[in-house]
Motif scaffolding. Structure first.
Motif, PDB file in Angstrom:
ATOM      1  N   ASN A   1      32.458 -66.330 -55.184  1.00 38.00           N
ATOM      2  CA  ASN A   1      32.462 -65.438 -53.448  1.00 38.00           C
ATOM      3  C   ASN A   1      33.734 -65.953 -52.510  1.00 38.00           C
ATOM      4  OD1 ASN A   1      32.962 -68.650 -53.039  1.00 38.00           O
ATOM      5  ND2 ASN A   1      30.711 -69.378 -52.787  1.00 38.00           N
ATOM      6  N   TRP A   2      33.844 -65.261 -51.593  1.00 40.62           N
ATOM      7  CA  TRP A   2      35.461 -65.642 -50.686  1.00 40.62           C
ATOM      8  C   TRP A   2      35.536 -67.135 -50.733  1.00 40.62           C
ATOM      9  CZ3 TRP A   2      37.455 -61.443 -49.479  1.00 40.62           C
ATOM     10  CH2 TRP A   2      36.548 -60.284 -49.753  1.00 40.62           C
TER      11      TRP A   2
ATOM     12  N   GLU B   1      39.971 -64.279 -43.994  1.00 39.21           N
ATOM     13  CA  GLU B   1      39.622 -64.841 -43.161  1.00 39.21           C
ATOM     14  C   GLU B   1      38.812 -64.207 -42.446  1.00 39.21           C
ATOM     15  OE1 GLU B   1      41.512 -68.269 -42.049  1.00 39.21           O
ATOM     16  OE2 GLU B   1      41.549 -69.548 -43.986  1.00 39.21           O
TER      17      GLU B   1
ATOM     18  N   CYS C   1      36.843 -61.714 -43.604  1.00 35.73           N
ATOM     19  CA  CYS C   1      35.590 -62.352 -43.888  1.00 35.73           C
ATOM     20  C   CYS C   1      35.175 -62.490 -42.632  1.00 35.73           C
ATOM     21  CB  CYS C   1      35.750 -63.591 -44.634  1.00 35.73           C
ATOM     22  SG  CYS C   1      36.669 -63.536 -46.052  1.00 35.73           S
ATOM     23  N   LEU C   2      35.196 -62.548 -41.203  1.00 36.49           N
ATOM     24  CA  LEU C   2      34.593 -62.360 -39.895  1.00 36.49           C
ATOM     25  C   LEU C   2      34.678 -60.775 -39.755  1.00 36.49           C
ATOM     26  CD1 LEU C   2      34.509 -64.506 -37.565  1.00 36.49           C
ATOM     27  CD2 LEU C   2      36.378 -63.498 -36.831  1.00 36.49           C
TER      28      LEU C   2
ATOM     29  N   THR D   1      30.359 -60.568 -41.713  1.00 32.48           N
ATOM     30  CA  THR D   1      30.018 -60.835 -41.197  1.00 32.48           C
ATOM     31  C   THR D   1      29.501 -60.992 -40.151  1.00 32.48           C
ATOM     32  OG1 THR D   1      31.041 -63.746 -42.435  1.00 32.48           O
ATOM     33  CG2 THR D   1      29.414 -63.723 -40.506  1.00 32.48           C
ATOM     34  N   LYS D   2      30.280 -60.479 -38.908  1.00 34.01           N
ATOM     35  CA  LYS D   2      30.140 -59.724 -37.560  1.00 34.01           C
ATOM     36  C   LYS D   2      29.592 -58.589 -38.329  1.00 34.01           C
ATOM     37  CE  LYS D   2      32.086 -57.927 -33.325  1.00 34.01           C
ATOM     38  NZ  LYS D   2      33.706 -57.840 -32.869  1.00 34.01           N
TER      39      LYS D   2
ATOM     40  N   LYS E   1      27.342 -57.683 -40.473  1.00 31.15           N
ATOM     41  CA  LYS E   1      26.268 -57.912 -41.701  1.00 31.15           C
ATOM     42  C   LYS E   1      27.124 -57.115 -43.114  1.00 31.15           C
ATOM     43  CE  LYS E   1      22.643 -59.208 -37.468  1.00 31.15           C
ATOM     44  NZ  LYS E   1      22.158 -58.891 -37.031  1.00 31.15           N
TER      45      LYS E   1
ATOM     46  N   VAL F   1      27.260 -57.377 -47.018  1.00 28.11           N
ATOM     47  CA  VAL F   1      27.348 -59.038 -48.119  1.00 28.11           C
ATOM     48  C   VAL F   1      27.831 -57.894 -48.497  1.00 28.11           C
ATOM     49  CG1 VAL F   1      25.848 -60.276 -49.656  1.00 28.11           C
ATOM     50  CG2 VAL F   1      24.911 -59.718 -46.435  1.00 28.11           C
TER      51      VAL F   1
END
Length: 298
Positions: free
Chosen positions: A2-3, A33, A36-37, A40-41, A43, A45
């Motif tokens: 994973n990240w 990072e 990654c943000l 996530t923002k 969605k 995966v």
């Protein structure tokens, strides 16, 4: 993988294998990072092993709306380095940024201050306070020795070789160099040490740190920024400046007064002289005067 685990593994590589400083590692990590943000923002995966060029391209497009080309180029460079590491460790077979072009940024000339402006900054320091004597010594050291702000805050008493006229600096990648220090800078450091620092309750682990905060610990880089910006406001200096501005001014003033680039390179701790050469572009008027003074066909 994973990240989080990838980033930690990458950070260890940067520290152990490449010998980079904590600040540099933090900057590299921030770029990842940020990606990654974005995932996530939106969605999305996907692991660092499986992320493809299209997704990374979407991220770069979103970044381009928020930052200038220079920052965009830095982010692309940081991510390329991260994915190159994953290839090196056999986690991936390709770099998803391979075909993504870095925006052309041109060569940014550093901001500088005149000698008079630097004098005004230092004269504006309130010497009736304990912090004032410390701040004067710090600004004189920044400008007098051309230090990076990270080099200033980590300067040790054991790094001071005043009898020989040098200080030992630990720069990027933990590379050490000796920088000459003038009598005036030595004088203000000694005043701070003898009249202010001796009365501070020093915390464990910071006994050898030269410049301390009120709590007896090492100053942060952010604190140095705040001190300099406050002084700039105090004297109505209509320029955006930082601790690095004093370093740029140090190099520029040396060049203007006849110092050679190789000597400036050694004092600044630049790995390549091409980095130092940017100062040649700062003052065209000065270069014209050099030509008129020294060329046989003037």
């Amino acid at each position: 993988m994973n990240w989080i685990s990838c980033i930690k593994s990458y950070q260890s590589y940067l520290k152990i294998e490449r010998g980079l400083s904590k600040n540099t590692i933090d900057n590299y990590s921030f770029d990842i990072e940020r990606l990654c943000l974005f995932l996530t923002k939106n969605k999305i995966v996907v692991s660092p092993i499986k992320i493809g060029e299209e997704t990374v391209q979407q991220f770069i497009y979103s970044v381009a709306k928020e930052v200038n080309p220079r920052s965009q180029a830095r982010i692309i460079s940081g991510l390329k380095s991260f994915f190159s590491y994953l290839i090196f460790e056999d986690y991936r077979a390709d770099n998803p940024l391979e075909l993504i072009e870095t925006p052309k940024t041109g060569r940014k000339l550093p901001d500088t201050l005149s000698v008079e402006e630097i004098d005004s900054l230092i004269f504006a320091i309130d010497l009736t306070t304990n912090e004032g004597e410390r701040n004067r010594a710090m600004l004189e050291t920044l400008y007098g020795c051309g230090l990076r702000v990270s080099e200033l805050v980590s300067l040790k008493i054991s790094d001071l070789f005043f009898e020989e006229g040098f200080i030992k600096i630990t720069g990027k990648g933990n590379k050490q160099r000796f920088v000459p220090i003038g009598d005036l800078t030595q004088k203000y450091i000694q005043i701070y040490r003898n009249t202010i620092r001796t009365h501070i309750t020093i915390q464990k682990g910071f006994e050898d740190t030269l410049f301390l905060n009120r709590r007896g610990k090492q100053l942060t880089r952010a604190m140095i920024f705040t001190i300099i910006k406050s002084l700039a406001i105090k004297i109505d200096l209509n320029k955006t400046i930082s601790p690095h501005t004093l370093r740029h001014s140090f190099a520029t003033h040396l060049l203007e007064n006849g110092a050679d680039l190789r000597s400036i390179q050694l004092m600044l701790g630049h790995e390549s002289i091409t980095t130092t050469e940017i100062y040649v572009h700062l003052d065209r008027k000065f270069l014209t005067e050099v030509l008129n003074s020294f060329h046989p066909r003037k």
